[in-house]
Motif scaffolding. Structure first.
Motif, short mmCIF file in Angstrom:
data_model
loop_
_atom_site.label_atom_id
_atom_site.label_comp_id
_atom_site.label_asym_id
_atom_site.label_seq_id
_atom_site.Cartn_x
_atom_site.Cartn_y
_atom_site.Cartn_z
N ALA A 173 45.86 -24.89 -18.54
CA ALA A 173 47.05 -25.06 -19.37
C ALA A 173 46.67 -25.32 -20.82
N GLN A 174 45.62 -26.13 -21.02
CA GLN A 174 45.17 -26.43 -22.38
C GLN A 174 44.65 -25.17 -23.08
N ALA A 175 44.11 -24.24 -22.28
CA ALA A 175 43.60 -22.98 -22.84
C ALA A 175 44.66 -21.90 -22.89
N GLY A 176 45.89 -22.21 -22.46
CA GLY A 176 46.96 -21.24 -22.45
C GLY A 176 46.78 -20.14 -21.42
N LEU A 177 46.11 -20.49 -20.29
CA LEU A 177 45.81 -19.50 -19.27
C LEU A 177 46.47 -19.89 -17.94
N SER A 178 46.55 -18.92 -17.05
CA SER A 178 47.00 -19.19 -15.69
C SER A 178 46.20 -18.33 -14.74
N LEU A 179 46.04 -18.79 -13.53
CA LEU A 179 45.22 -18.07 -12.57
C LEU A 179 45.95 -16.84 -12.04
N ALA A 180 45.16 -15.86 -11.60
CA ALA A 180 45.73 -14.72 -10.90
C ALA A 180 46.36 -15.18 -9.59
N CYS A 181 47.27 -14.43 -9.07
CA CYS A 181 47.97 -14.82 -7.84
C CYS A 181 47.04 -14.73 -6.63
N HIS A 182 47.49 -15.37 -5.55
CA HIS A 182 46.87 -15.27 -4.24
C HIS A 182 45.42 -15.78 -4.17
N PRO A 183 45.17 -17.01 -4.62
CA PRO A 183 43.85 -17.59 -4.40
C PRO A 183 43.71 -18.01 -2.93
N ILE A 184 42.49 -18.30 -2.52
CA ILE A 184 42.26 -18.90 -1.21
C ILE A 184 42.21 -20.41 -1.41
N GLU A 185 42.95 -21.16 -0.61
CA GLU A 185 42.97 -22.61 -0.72
C GLU A 185 42.26 -23.23 0.48
N LEU A 188 32.21 -26.41 3.33
CA LEU A 188 31.48 -25.34 4.00
C LEU A 188 32.17 -24.00 3.81
N ALA A 189 33.51 -23.98 3.95
CA ALA A 189 34.25 -22.73 3.74
C ALA A 189 34.06 -22.22 2.32
N THR A 190 34.08 -23.13 1.35
CA THR A 190 33.88 -22.74 -0.05
C THR A 190 32.51 -22.13 -0.25
N MET A 191 31.48 -22.75 0.30
CA MET A 191 30.12 -22.22 0.17
C MET A 191 29.99 -20.84 0.79
N GLU A 215 40.64 -13.56 -13.64
CA GLU A 215 40.88 -12.51 -12.64
C GLU A 215 39.91 -12.56 -11.47
N SER A 216 39.02 -13.54 -11.45
CA SER A 216 38.09 -13.67 -10.33
C SER A 216 38.83 -14.10 -9.07
N HIS A 217 38.14 -14.05 -7.95
CA HIS A 217 38.71 -14.47 -6.67
C HIS A 217 38.51 -15.98 -6.53
N TRP A 218 39.48 -16.77 -6.95
CA TRP A 218 39.33 -18.22 -6.97
C TRP A 218 39.46 -18.81 -5.57
N VAL A 219 38.57 -19.75 -5.30
CA VAL A 219 38.67 -20.58 -4.10
C VAL A 219 39.07 -21.97 -4.59
N LEU A 220 40.29 -22.38 -4.25
CA LEU A 220 40.86 -23.58 -4.83
C LEU A 220 41.10 -24.67 -3.80
N TYR A 221 41.02 -25.91 -4.25
CA TYR A 221 41.46 -27.02 -3.42
C TYR A 221 42.99 -26.97 -3.31
N PRO A 222 43.56 -27.52 -2.23
CA PRO A 222 45.02 -27.58 -2.11
C PRO A 222 45.65 -28.27 -3.31
N GLY A 223 46.93 -27.97 -3.56
CA GLY A 223 47.60 -28.42 -4.77
C GLY A 223 47.70 -29.92 -4.95
#
Length: 314
Positions: A222-234, A239-242, A201-209
């Motif tokens: 997927a191996q942990a049976g989990l999925s991310l919350a919607c609307h991450p920042i990609e 620098l933007a990630t930092m 449920e954290s605010h994920w900053v993700l690389y593009p798909g």
């Protein structure tokens, strides 16, 4: 029938190759003629001469302009390479005349910047301080496109992301480990143990798909049976990630350990005590298949190998 090499070499002029590149980039006779400072009838005649040299049409005329056909795209790609090689030749000649080391244009993915490239460039400056170096940071697929076009001498990246990896020579340099980073004020920044489930449920900053680090995280979840919350920042920008990690106390991101070490050193982010099971692909030196490296690029490649060995020893 395809003309012979001797016929093409005797008739083709370098200015005609520049014409092909301008036509492809501009998409119209009018705009290309303005770029090349030619009249439109003169450009049309010159294009007809090029097509006569190759014995086939290279561009398709449409109501909206001109577009290269398959043969046109093929020849224009090589026109760009020849233009880039000629530019490299001039720079190297200038370096010889001035007694300096010439020029280099290199590309690098974020993870290789801290772990390999910075050390290699420091060594290069000691060995040949007169080399002019231009560094571009980007994702692997964009760097490979620039290598293929001849605008980069080499790139530190991965060739597996390309649909045509056979277009490149590739020398593996270093495996790349990854870490999960949070800002200094994230609620779990000081936690002695962390699970992926706590981060969903954290605010994920993700690389593009399309990027390997994104695929790695998706496999791990997927191996942990989990999925991310919607609307991450990609973003592919380190620098933007930092900045996002520093600004948002709920932000979390996956990053290469070289970048992670930099963030910890400068108190930008903390590494969470969580080891991912999925393996991440390493990176290496990518060059255009069969291309001969300049003396400056050859020297840099040696420095990169030395820096990679030093990183492995750490």
């Amino acid at each position: 029938m395809l003309p012979s090499l001797a016929s093409i070499a005797s008739r083709l002029k370098f200015r005609q190759l520049s014409l092909l590149v301008a036509l492809e980039e501009c998409g119209s006779l009018h705009k290309a003629s303005q770029r090349l400072a030619m009249t439109q009838p003169g450009l049309t005649k010159a294009l007809q001469e090029v097509e006569s040299t190759f014995g086939t049409a290279l561009f398709v005329r449409t109501p909206h302009g001109v577009q290269p056909n398959e043969m046109g795209r093929c020849i224009t790609r090589y026109a760009r390479l020849m233009h880039a090689d000629l530019g490299n030749l001039r720079e190297e000649m200038d370096g010889v005349l001035r007694g300096s080391g010439g020029r280099l244009a290199i590309g690098c993915i974020t993870g290789a910047l801290h772990s390999v490239l910075m050390g290699a460039l420091a060594q290069l400056r000691q060995l040949q301080p007169a080399i002019l170096v231009h560094v571009r940071e980007s994702i692997s697929i964009e760097l490979l496109n620039q290598v293929n076009q001849g605008t980069l001498d080499l790139a530190l990246c991965r060739t597996s992301v390309s649909s045509h990896p056979e277009h490149f020579d590739y020398e593996p340099l270093l495996d790349e480990d990854v870490a999960i980073a949070v800002g200094m004020h994230h609620p779990l920044a000081q936690a002695p143990q962390v699970t992926l489930e706590q981060l969903v449920e954290s605010h994920w900053v993700l690389y593009p798909g399309s990027m390997p680090l994104r695929h790695l995280l998706e496999r791990e979840l997927a191996q942990a049976g989990l999925s991310l919350a919607c609307h991450p920042i990609e973003t592919a920008s380190s620098l933007a990630t930092m900045l996002l990690l520093k600004q948002d106390p709920q932000a979390v991101a996956l990053m290469a350990t070289g970048t992670m070490a930099f963030c910890e050193e400068h108190q930008i982010a903390r590494r969470l005590p969580l080891t991912l099971q999925a393996r991440h692909e390493g990176f290496g030196i990518a060059t255009r298949r069969g291309a001969r490296l300049s003396p400056a690029a050859t020297l840099l490649a040696e420095c990169l190998r030395t820096a990679a060995q030093a990183a492995k020893a750490c």
